[in-house]
Design an enzyme around this catalytic site. Structure first.
Site, PDB file in Angstrom:
ATOM      1  N   HIS A  72      -5.195  -0.512   8.372  1.00 10.49           N
ATOM      2  CA  HIS A  72      -6.475   0.111   8.054  1.00 10.49           C
ATOM      3  C   HIS A  72      -6.966  -0.366   6.693  1.00 10.49           C
ATOM      4  O   HIS A  72      -8.154  -0.421   6.424  1.00 10.49           O
ATOM      5  CB  HIS A  72      -6.358   1.635   8.007  1.00 10.49           C
ATOM      6  CG  HIS A  72      -5.854   2.240   9.276  1.00 10.49           C
ATOM      7  ND1 HIS A  72      -6.504   2.091  10.474  1.00 10.49           N
ATOM      8  CD2 HIS A  72      -4.754   2.987   9.538  1.00 10.49           C
ATOM      9  CE1 HIS A  72      -5.835   2.732  11.421  1.00 10.49           C
ATOM     10  NE2 HIS A  72      -4.766   3.275  10.881  1.00 10.49           N
ATOM     11  N   HIS A  98      -5.729   2.370  -2.614  1.00  9.31           N
ATOM     12  CA  HIS A  98      -6.100   1.461  -1.528  1.00  9.31           C
ATOM     13  C   HIS A  98      -7.577   1.121  -1.661  1.00  9.31           C
ATOM     14  O   HIS A  98      -8.264   1.631  -2.544  1.00  9.31           O
ATOM     15  CB  HIS A  98      -5.811   2.126  -0.172  1.00  9.31           C
ATOM     16  CG  HIS A  98      -6.612   3.367   0.026  1.00  9.31           C
ATOM     17  ND1 HIS A  98      -6.150   4.609  -0.306  1.00  9.31           N
ATOM     18  CD2 HIS A  98      -7.877   3.554   0.487  1.00  9.31           C
ATOM     19  CE1 HIS A  98      -7.079   5.508  -0.053  1.00  9.31           C
ATOM     20  NE2 HIS A  98      -8.138   4.898   0.420  1.00  9.31           N
ATOM     21  N   HIS A 100     -11.494  -0.110   0.291  1.00  8.66           N
ATOM     22  CA  HIS A 100     -12.402  -0.217   1.436  1.00  8.66           C
ATOM     23  C   HIS A 100     -13.321  -1.394   1.130  1.00  8.66           C
ATOM     24  O   HIS A 100     -13.762  -1.557   0.001  1.00  8.66           O
ATOM     25  CB  HIS A 100     -13.215   1.064   1.596  1.00  8.66           C
ATOM     26  CG  HIS A 100     -12.351   2.274   1.837  1.00  8.66           C
ATOM     27  ND1 HIS A 100     -11.992   2.706   3.076  1.00  8.66           N
ATOM     28  CD2 HIS A 100     -11.742   3.109   0.961  1.00  8.66           C
ATOM     29  CE1 HIS A 100     -11.211   3.769   2.983  1.00  8.66           C
ATOM     30  NE2 HIS A 100     -11.041   4.038   1.697  1.00  8.66           N
ATOM     31  N   HIS A 123      -9.873   3.530  -4.120  1.00 14.08           N
ATOM     32  CA  HIS A 123      -9.503   4.944  -4.142  1.00 14.08           C
ATOM     33  C   HIS A 123      -8.106   5.083  -4.716  1.00 14.08           C
ATOM     34  O   HIS A 123      -7.159   4.524  -4.161  1.00 14.08           O
ATOM     35  CB  HIS A 123      -9.516   5.530  -2.716  1.00 14.08           C
ATOM     36  CG  HIS A 123     -10.894   5.686  -2.150  1.00 14.08           C
ATOM     37  ND1 HIS A 123     -11.148   5.813  -0.809  1.00 14.08           N
ATOM     38  CD2 HIS A 123     -12.108   5.761  -2.783  1.00 14.08           C
ATOM     39  CE1 HIS A 123     -12.463   5.957  -0.624  1.00 14.08           C
ATOM     40  NE2 HIS A 123     -13.057   5.912  -1.802  1.00 14.08           N
ATOM     41  N   THR A 204     -11.292  10.351   3.957  1.00 14.93           N
ATOM     42  CA  THR A 204     -12.316   9.635   4.726  1.00 14.93           C
ATOM     43  C   THR A 204     -11.755   9.014   5.994  1.00 14.93           C
ATOM     44  O   THR A 204     -12.448   8.276   6.686  1.00 14.93           O
ATOM     45  CB  THR A 204     -12.993   8.540   3.875  1.00 14.93           C
ATOM     46  OG1 THR A 204     -12.015   7.539   3.571  1.00 14.93           O
ATOM     47  CG2 THR A 204     -13.562   9.118   2.589  1.00 14.93           C
ATOM     48  N   THR A 205     -10.475   9.275   6.265  1.00 13.29           N
ATOM     49  CA  THR A 205      -9.850   8.834   7.520  1.00 13.29           C
ATOM     50  C   THR A 205      -9.163  10.042   8.137  1.00 13.29           C
ATOM     51  O   THR A 205      -8.893  11.024   7.443  1.00 13.29           O
ATOM     52  CB  THR A 205      -8.794   7.735   7.277  1.00 13.29           C
ATOM     53  OG1 THR A 205      -7.768   8.250   6.428  1.00 13.29           O
ATOM     54  CG2 THR A 205      -9.398   6.496   6.656  1.00 13.29           C
TER      55      THR A 205
HETATM   56 ZN   LIG Z   1     -10.020   5.606   0.935  1.00 10.84          ZN
END
Ligand SMILES: [Zn+2]
Length: 354
Positions: A72, A98, A100, A123, A204-205
């Protein structure tokens, strides 16, 4: 946001089935979801919001950190000795960070500002030190605190990101893990930690738990084009597919307030990809106006003034034209009824007033 928090069901999820998330994870359909589009005209200045203060972020190279491609995103595990000790109501310790991102053609930040999406977003996930683990904290209100910053393209190579980016190749396949030496994690964040937006939201996941105290820095991080390409084009998930566009779209505020630690200027919507002027080598500000002045009164820039002047000129011209058309029409009617006034039908004044 935290893929290890897969919940009891251990369902698989992906960015392709984003609208189905709430079937397996009901909280994804909740009223306090993340990310959001920050509308700077409606943020609420809060003088109580102190600068974010970090502790233990400068890790020794003797320390080893686990870097993983979890299909992801790329996740760097962080030691609990890294902490946020100021700017939040409690002490939070780090768990992981991590990213995005999008692709060459599409920006991929999760949060947006005034409708603008940035090329990427970092993040850094922390949990309330009252709890013994990030998983436990994630189930409690105020359990998590995430520091978020936007990544955009700048003219210069960002040295601070090299200790991370240089290892991406080692985790290019989904599921790969490698160990990398410690480095100064604070260099992955903007320099100015005093200007930020704050709101209550969620992971957000999946499982989208609504226990995150969000901090979104006003200053952005800048990577060189080569570095940004590396982030966008290195990782794969299954089947040799590039791992790209791993972001969720903005969610409804549903009455939530977005606070700001600084007095935000009145800024117009910015075109996507437009880079504000930088105030340092590898970072820039979302609202360059306040960095220069820091005044309370919003000021009209030269661009705004020109827009207003042209707008007035345009309106005057349109009205004059309309009056002219009316007069000529009347004259034509008087002079000859059989004469058509086709030439005036094509463009009415109304159509031209945007
Ligand atoms: Zn995130």
């Amino acid at each position: 946001l935290i893929s290890s928090l897969t919940g009891p069901g251990h369902h698989h999820w992906s960015y392709q089935d984003i609208l189905e998330w709430d079937k397996d994870y009901p909280e994804c359909g909740g009223k306090a979801q993340s990310p959001i589009d920050v509308d700077t005209q409606h943020t609420v200045f809060d003088a109580q919001l102190r600068p974010i203060q970090l502790s233990g972020y400068n890790l020794s190279t003797a320390e080893t950190l686990e870097l993983e491609n979890n299909k992801h995103t790329v996740v760097l595990k962080l030691p609990g000795t890294m902490k946020i000790i100021g700017g939040l109501p409690e002490i939070y310790q780090a768990a992981q960070l991590h990213f995005h991102w999008g692709s060459k053609s599409n920006p991929g930040s999760e949060h947006m500002v005034n409708g603008r999406r940035f090329p990427g977003e970092i993040h850094v996930v922390h949990y309330n030190s009252e709890y013994t683990s990030v998983e436990k904290a994630a189930n409690h209100s105020g359990g998590l605190a995430v520091l978020a910053a936007f990544i955009e393209k700048g003219p210069d190579y960002n040295e601070g990101y090299e200790p991370l980016l240089s290892h991406l190749e080692a985790v290019k396949d989904g599921g790969q893990i490698t160990e990398i030496p410690g480095f100064d994690i604070s260099r992955l964040l903007p320099q100015r930690l005093d200007r930020y937006f704050r709101y209550n939201g969620s992971l957000t996941t999946p499982p989208c738990l609504q226990t995150v105290n969000w901090t979104i820095f006003n200053q952005t991080i800048r990577l060189s084009e080569t570095q940004l390409d590396l982030l966008e084009d290195t990782l794969h998930h299954d089947h040799d597919q590039l791992l790209q566009e791993n972001f969720r779209d903005p969610q409804k505020l549903n009455g939530r307030n977005v606070l700001s630690s600084f007095k935000a200027p009145v800024v117009g919507r910015k075109a996507a990809g437009e880079a504000p002027p930088s105030d340092s080598d590898d970072s820039s500000s979302l609202n360059p106006g306040t960095d220069a002045h820091g005044e309370d009164d919003p000021q009209l820039g030269t661009g705004d003034m020109l827009a207003i002047i042209f707008g007035i000129l345009f309106a005057v011209t349109a009205v004059a034209f309309y009056v002219y058309v009316r007069k000529t029409r009347k004259r034509n009617h008087r002079s000859s009824d059989s004469k058509s006034n086709v030439i005036y039908k094509a463009a009415t004044a109304e159509e031209n007033v945007v």
